[in-house]
Design a protein around this motif. Sequence first.
Motif, PDB file in Angstrom:
ATOM      1  N   GLY A   1       0.846  -1.195   0.000  1.00 30.40           N
ATOM      2  CA  GLY A   1       0.000   0.000   0.000  1.00 30.40           C
ATOM      3  C   GLY A   1       0.877   1.239   0.000  1.00 30.40           C
ATOM      4  N   GLU A   2       0.653   2.088   0.985  1.00 31.80           N
ATOM      5  CA  GLU A   2       1.414   3.343   1.092  1.00 31.80           C
ATOM      6  C   GLU A   2       2.820   3.127   1.658  1.00 31.80           C
ATOM      7  N   THR A   3       3.019   1.956   2.281  1.00 29.58           N
ATOM      8  CA  THR A   3       4.293   1.727   2.977  1.00 29.58           C
ATOM      9  C   THR A   3       5.342   1.162   2.034  1.00 29.58           C
ATOM     10  N   THR A   4       6.465   1.852   1.963  1.00 28.03           N
ATOM     11  CA  THR A   4       7.576   1.345   1.162  1.00 28.03           C
ATOM     12  C   THR A   4       8.469   0.503   2.060  1.00 28.03           C
ATOM     13  N   ALA A   5       8.570  -0.779   1.771  1.00 29.09           N
ATOM     14  CA  ALA A   5       9.416  -1.664   2.587  1.00 29.09           C
ATOM     15  C   ALA A   5      10.825  -1.726   2.002  1.00 29.09           C
ATOM     16  N   LEU A   6      10.922  -1.777   0.669  1.00 31.28           N
ATOM     17  CA  LEU A   6      12.228  -1.780   0.010  1.00 31.28           C
ATOM     18  C   LEU A   6      12.225  -0.693  -1.065  1.00 31.28           C
ATOM     19  N   SER A   7      13.269   0.129  -1.064  1.00 30.12           N
ATOM     20  CA  SER A   7      13.263   1.264  -1.990  1.00 30.12           C
ATOM     21  C   SER A   7      14.489   1.251  -2.896  1.00 30.12           C
ATOM     22  N   GLY A   8      14.878   0.052  -3.331  1.00 25.53           N
ATOM     23  CA  GLY A   8      16.054  -0.055  -4.201  1.00 25.53           C
ATOM     24  C   GLY A   8      17.220  -0.663  -3.439  1.00 25.53           C
ATOM     25  N   ALA A   9      16.992  -1.880  -2.901  1.00 24.40           N
ATOM     26  CA  ALA A   9      18.028  -2.525  -2.078  1.00 24.40           C
ATOM     27  C   ALA A   9      18.896  -3.423  -2.955  1.00 24.40           C
ATOM     28  N   SER A  10      20.205  -3.233  -2.855  1.00 28.20           N
ATOM     29  CA  SER A  10      21.141  -4.056  -3.625  1.00 28.20           C
ATOM     30  C   SER A  10      22.213  -4.621  -2.720  1.00 28.20           C
ATOM     31  N   LEU A  11      22.522  -5.883  -2.923  1.00 26.37           N
ATOM     32  CA  LEU A  11      23.647  -6.494  -2.207  1.00 26.37           C
ATOM     33  C   LEU A  11      24.102  -7.728  -2.961  1.00 26.37           C
ATOM     34  N   SER A  12      25.291  -8.184  -2.632  1.00 27.69           N
ATOM     35  CA  SER A  12      25.823  -9.369  -3.277  1.00 27.69           C
ATOM     36  C   SER A  12      26.665 -10.115  -2.248  1.00 27.69           C
TER      37      SER A  12
END
Length: 331
Positions: free
Chosen positions: A15-26
């Motif tokens: 909904g309105e809640t952003t849980a991940l906003s462009g998460a990157s890892l390796s």
Amino acid sequence: MEAVVEATELRKSYGETTALSGASLSVDRGEVFALIGPNGAGKTTLVRALTGTTEPDAGSARVFGEPPTAVDRDRLGVLPQDFAPPDRLTAHELIDYYAGLYDDARGPDEVLSDVGLVDAGDTWYENLSGGQQRRVCVGSTLVNDPDVLFLDEPTTGIDPAGRRTVWRLIEDLAAGGTTVVLTTHDMAEAERLADRVGLLADGSLIAQGSPDELVAEHGGGSRVLVETDADPEAFADLEYPVERASRVSSRGRGGGTPAGVVVRDVTPVEIGTIVDYLEDRGLEYTGLTWAEPDLEDVYLALADETERERTQREPIDSPTETDAATPGETA
Ligand code: ADP
């Protein structure tokens, strides 16, 4: 080096809640990667995206180069944060139950020994202590001898001895080539176990590196904790940054926060200056501890920064005082 776990620009909103906003890892083979960050930062959502239990809105999650749901399940071990197995089975039966899901599983005795619960094998799950229950849960992820292990808060609620059992287990697994991604609120755990740490805030990784790298980059200088009832203002003539100690943990003292002030950027040879200052001014103190910055300092510094950025972005209707570190507060 082969990336075993890879997240690229993952995004996920509820909904309105952003849980991940462009998460990157390796994460490479045999590495232990610890995700840290405040509640609500997106750690669980990131683990769920990487294990295929939630579908990201955008970006990609890969394990062994494949979408998580395509990975042979024999190779994966997953401990969800809220994992709750049936109560009315013994520890031994429970491990056996999960082993039954795989063609080629390890024996329950061996797994119980891994998690230090040989003696509790015949106890019903519901009669085990919280820490023992969590260790059984960790054990249940090991029945298939996975190549990659996702552990969402593996040691929450475990007593110190049990925690060390789980730490040693994770170290042994990593030494044997198992890749481990874990989340934790315990900075000592991240510092001890992780080859690399990722600090998640507002859905993205704002810092990544080995604990040493992160401390060097964001931890600030070493500091002296002066346990005193005096106000930070009484230290105003000292040529170091001084603040109230309300947000500095007292490591090695079994928790709790001593009353006092923190003097920053003090090298060990300069401690005498502080003692002289206290003596000259007749300031009473009950203890003086010098400490190097650690991962907790990194966490607090970066979490504070994120919080400040957020309040600048959303200046309206948040009448909250900054936080407990506000000088001038009386205990
Ligand atoms: P963390 O594990 O770091 O505490 P989470 O990934 O659980 O963070 O949550 C990130 C944000 O997404 C929070 O604001 C949380 O309330 C929200 N969230 C997580 N899962 C759901 C869900 N299934 N439905 C709605 N909101 C969710």
